[in-house]
Design a protein around this motif. Structure first.
Motif, PDB file in Angstrom:
ATOM      1  N   LYS A  17     -30.402  16.670   5.063  1.00 21.80           N
ATOM      2  CA  LYS A  17     -29.064  17.234   4.849  1.00 21.80           C
ATOM      3  C   LYS A  17     -28.550  17.791   6.163  1.00 21.80           C
ATOM      4  O   LYS A  17     -29.316  18.322   6.965  1.00 21.80           O
ATOM      5  CB  LYS A  17     -29.116  18.352   3.806  1.00 21.80           C
ATOM      6  CG  LYS A  17     -29.475  17.861   2.423  1.00 21.80           C
ATOM      7  CD  LYS A  17     -29.464  18.998   1.429  1.00 21.80           C
ATOM      8  CE  LYS A  17     -29.817  18.459   0.049  1.00 21.80           C
ATOM      9  NZ  LYS A  17     -29.827  19.533  -0.943  1.00 21.80           N
ATOM     10  N   ARG A  19     -24.932  19.561   8.413  1.00 24.03           N
ATOM     11  CA  ARG A  19     -23.566  20.080   8.537  1.00 24.03           C
ATOM     12  C   ARG A  19     -23.063  19.607   9.894  1.00 24.03           C
ATOM     13  O   ARG A  19     -23.694  19.820  10.920  1.00 24.03           O
ATOM     14  CB  ARG A  19     -23.554  21.594   8.464  1.00 24.03           C
ATOM     15  CG  ARG A  19     -22.144  22.167   8.642  1.00 24.03           C
ATOM     16  CD  ARG A  19     -22.093  23.655   8.376  1.00 24.03           C
ATOM     17  NE  ARG A  19     -22.400  23.885   6.974  1.00 24.03           N
ATOM     18  CZ  ARG A  19     -23.405  24.663   6.538  1.00 24.03           C
ATOM     19  NH1 ARG A  19     -24.178  25.277   7.398  1.00 24.03           N
ATOM     20  NH2 ARG A  19     -23.632  24.823   5.251  1.00 24.03           N
ATOM     21  N   ARG A  20     -21.912  18.930   9.880  1.00 23.19           N
ATOM     22  CA  ARG A  20     -21.326  18.391  11.109  1.00 23.19           C
ATOM     23  C   ARG A  20     -19.971  19.032  11.317  1.00 23.19           C
ATOM     24  O   ARG A  20     -19.128  19.055  10.422  1.00 23.19           O
ATOM     25  CB  ARG A  20     -21.188  16.870  10.985  1.00 23.19           C
ATOM     26  CG  ARG A  20     -20.473  16.213  12.143  1.00 23.19           C
ATOM     27  CD  ARG A  20     -20.452  14.707  11.969  1.00 23.19           C
ATOM     28  NE  ARG A  20     -19.825  14.298  10.728  1.00 23.19           N
ATOM     29  CZ  ARG A  20     -18.566  13.886  10.614  1.00 23.19           C
ATOM     30  NH1 ARG A  20     -17.774  13.845  11.669  1.00 23.19           N
ATOM     31  NH2 ARG A  20     -18.081  13.519   9.458  1.00 23.19           N
ATOM     32  N   THR A  21     -19.730  19.537  12.510  1.00 21.90           N
ATOM     33  CA  THR A  21     -18.428  20.095  12.849  1.00 21.90           C
ATOM     34  C   THR A  21     -17.836  19.283  13.986  1.00 21.90           C
ATOM     35  O   THR A  21     -18.515  18.977  14.960  1.00 21.90           O
ATOM     36  CB  THR A  21     -18.524  21.578  13.233  1.00 21.90           C
ATOM     37  OG1 THR A  21     -19.051  22.308  12.120  1.00 21.90           O
ATOM     38  CG2 THR A  21     -17.167  22.146  13.605  1.00 21.90           C
ATOM     39  N   THR A  31     -15.366  20.886   9.284  1.00 21.74           N
ATOM     40  CA  THR A  31     -16.797  20.885   9.027  1.00 21.74           C
ATOM     41  C   THR A  31     -17.074  20.060   7.782  1.00 21.74           C
ATOM     42  O   THR A  31     -16.347  20.160   6.793  1.00 21.74           O
ATOM     43  CB  THR A  31     -17.316  22.326   8.852  1.00 21.74           C
ATOM     44  OG1 THR A  31     -17.059  23.044  10.063  1.00 21.74           O
ATOM     45  CG2 THR A  31     -18.798  22.348   8.566  1.00 21.74           C
ATOM     46  N   PHE A  32     -18.121  19.250   7.853  1.00 22.74           N
ATOM     47  CA  PHE A  32     -18.498  18.353   6.768  1.00 22.74           C
ATOM     48  C   PHE A  32     -19.966  18.555   6.434  1.00 22.74           C
ATOM     49  O   PHE A  32     -20.781  18.776   7.338  1.00 22.74           O
ATOM     50  CB  PHE A  32     -18.300  16.888   7.190  1.00 22.74           C
ATOM     51  CG  PHE A  32     -16.932  16.580   7.720  1.00 22.74           C
ATOM     52  CD1 PHE A  32     -15.952  16.087   6.874  1.00 22.74           C
ATOM     53  CD2 PHE A  32     -16.623  16.781   9.055  1.00 22.74           C
ATOM     54  CE1 PHE A  32     -14.687  15.797   7.357  1.00 22.74           C
ATOM     55  CE2 PHE A  32     -15.365  16.498   9.554  1.00 22.74           C
ATOM     56  CZ  PHE A  32     -14.388  16.002   8.699  1.00 22.74           C
ATOM     57  N   ASN A  33     -20.327  18.463   5.165  1.00 27.92           N
ATOM     58  CA  ASN A  33     -21.717  18.477   4.741  1.00 27.92           C
ATOM     59  C   ASN A  33     -22.119  17.059   4.382  1.00 27.92           C
ATOM     60  O   ASN A  33     -21.365  16.337   3.724  1.00 27.92           O
ATOM     61  CB  ASN A  33     -21.913  19.411   3.547  1.00 27.92           C
ATOM     62  CG  ASN A  33     -21.695  20.859   3.932  1.00 27.92           C
ATOM     63  OD1 ASN A  33     -22.227  21.321   4.928  1.00 27.92           O
ATOM     64  ND2 ASN A  33     -20.892  21.559   3.180  1.00 27.92           N
ATOM     65  N   HIS A  34     -23.319  16.657   4.827  1.00 30.59           N
ATOM     66  CA  HIS A  34     -23.786  15.287   4.613  1.00 30.59           C
ATOM     67  C   HIS A  34     -25.181  15.284   4.019  1.00 30.59           C
ATOM     68  O   HIS A  34     -25.966  16.214   4.219  1.00 30.59           O
ATOM     69  CB  HIS A  34     -23.820  14.515   5.936  1.00 30.59           C
ATOM     70  CG  HIS A  34     -22.484  14.288   6.534  1.00 30.59           C
ATOM     71  ND1 HIS A  34     -21.586  13.380   6.025  1.00 30.59           N
ATOM     72  CD2 HIS A  34     -21.882  14.841   7.611  1.00 30.59           C
ATOM     73  CE1 HIS A  34     -20.484  13.388   6.757  1.00 30.59           C
ATOM     74  NE2 HIS A  34     -20.642  14.268   7.733  1.00 30.59           N
ATOM     75  N   GLN A  35     -25.487  14.188   3.334  1.00 26.59           N
ATOM     76  CA  GLN A  35     -26.826  13.915   2.831  1.00 26.59           C
ATOM     77  C   GLN A  35     -27.065  12.412   2.940  1.00 26.59           C
ATOM     78  O   GLN A  35     -26.167  11.663   3.330  1.00 26.59           O
ATOM     79  CB  GLN A  35     -26.976  14.383   1.399  1.00 26.59           C
ATOM     80  CG  GLN A  35     -26.017  13.726   0.434  1.00 26.59           C
ATOM     81  CD  GLN A  35     -26.072  14.361  -0.939  1.00 26.59           C
ATOM     82  OE1 GLN A  35     -26.701  15.383  -1.139  1.00 26.59           O
ATOM     83  NE2 GLN A  35     -25.417  13.750  -1.898  1.00 26.59           N
ATOM     84  N   GLN A  51     -25.966  19.981  12.574  1.00 25.50           N
ATOM     85  CA  GLN A  51     -27.018  20.960  12.282  1.00 25.50           C
ATOM     86  C   GLN A  51     -27.807  20.497  11.063  1.00 25.50           C
ATOM     87  O   GLN A  51     -27.226  20.109  10.049  1.00 25.50           O
ATOM     88  CB  GLN A  51     -26.360  22.317  11.991  1.00 25.50           C
ATOM     89  CG  GLN A  51     -27.304  23.373  11.540  1.00 25.50           C
ATOM     90  CD  GLN A  51     -26.570  24.639  11.115  1.00 25.50           C
ATOM     91  OE1 GLN A  51     -25.350  24.669  11.002  1.00 25.50           O
ATOM     92  NE2 GLN A  51     -27.318  25.679  10.879  1.00 25.50           N
ATOM     93  N   THR A  53     -29.478  21.213   7.856  1.00 24.04           N
ATOM     94  CA  THR A  53     -29.360  22.308   6.881  1.00 24.04           C
ATOM     95  C   THR A  53     -30.366  22.183   5.740  1.00 24.04           C
ATOM     96  O   THR A  53     -30.340  22.984   4.819  1.00 24.04           O
ATOM     97  CB  THR A  53     -27.939  22.356   6.284  1.00 24.04           C
ATOM     98  OG1 THR A  53     -27.644  21.088   5.674  1.00 24.04           O
ATOM     99  CG2 THR A  53     -26.911  22.683   7.352  1.00 24.04           C
TER     100      THR A  53
END
Length: 87
Positions: A17, A19-21, A31-35, A51, A53
């Protein structure tokens, strides 16, 4: 943190997982959260960082449509910019 000077960046998240900014001129930031299974995109000239996470190793691919890789890190930019501009 770094940015690419000659090409857009495409990402494919394989595991973990993140977090991309992305910072764009303007100033604009998102900012985006990815998996695993997600796709990311950073336009040419966009500063970005990723990052981890999650609790496992983050694995992702960066893909460029160019025969020449070029990037500038935050450290490179700061080292080559006059102190008066940075501070």
């Amino acid at each position: 943190m770094h940015w690419h000077t000659n090409n857009d960046e495409f990402q494919y998240y394989v595991g973990g997982k993140a977090r991309r900014t992305v910072f764009m001129p303007g100033p604009k930031a998102r900012t985006f959260n990815h998996q695993a299974g997600d796709v990311g995109y950073v336009p040419v000239g966009g500063f970005r960082y990723i990052q981890n996470t999650g609790d496992e190793t983050l694995i992702y691919l960066e893909v460029f449509n160019s025969s020449h890789y070029s990037d500038i890190s935050l450290a490179q930019w700061m080292a080559n910019t006059p102190k008066e501009v940075i501070f």
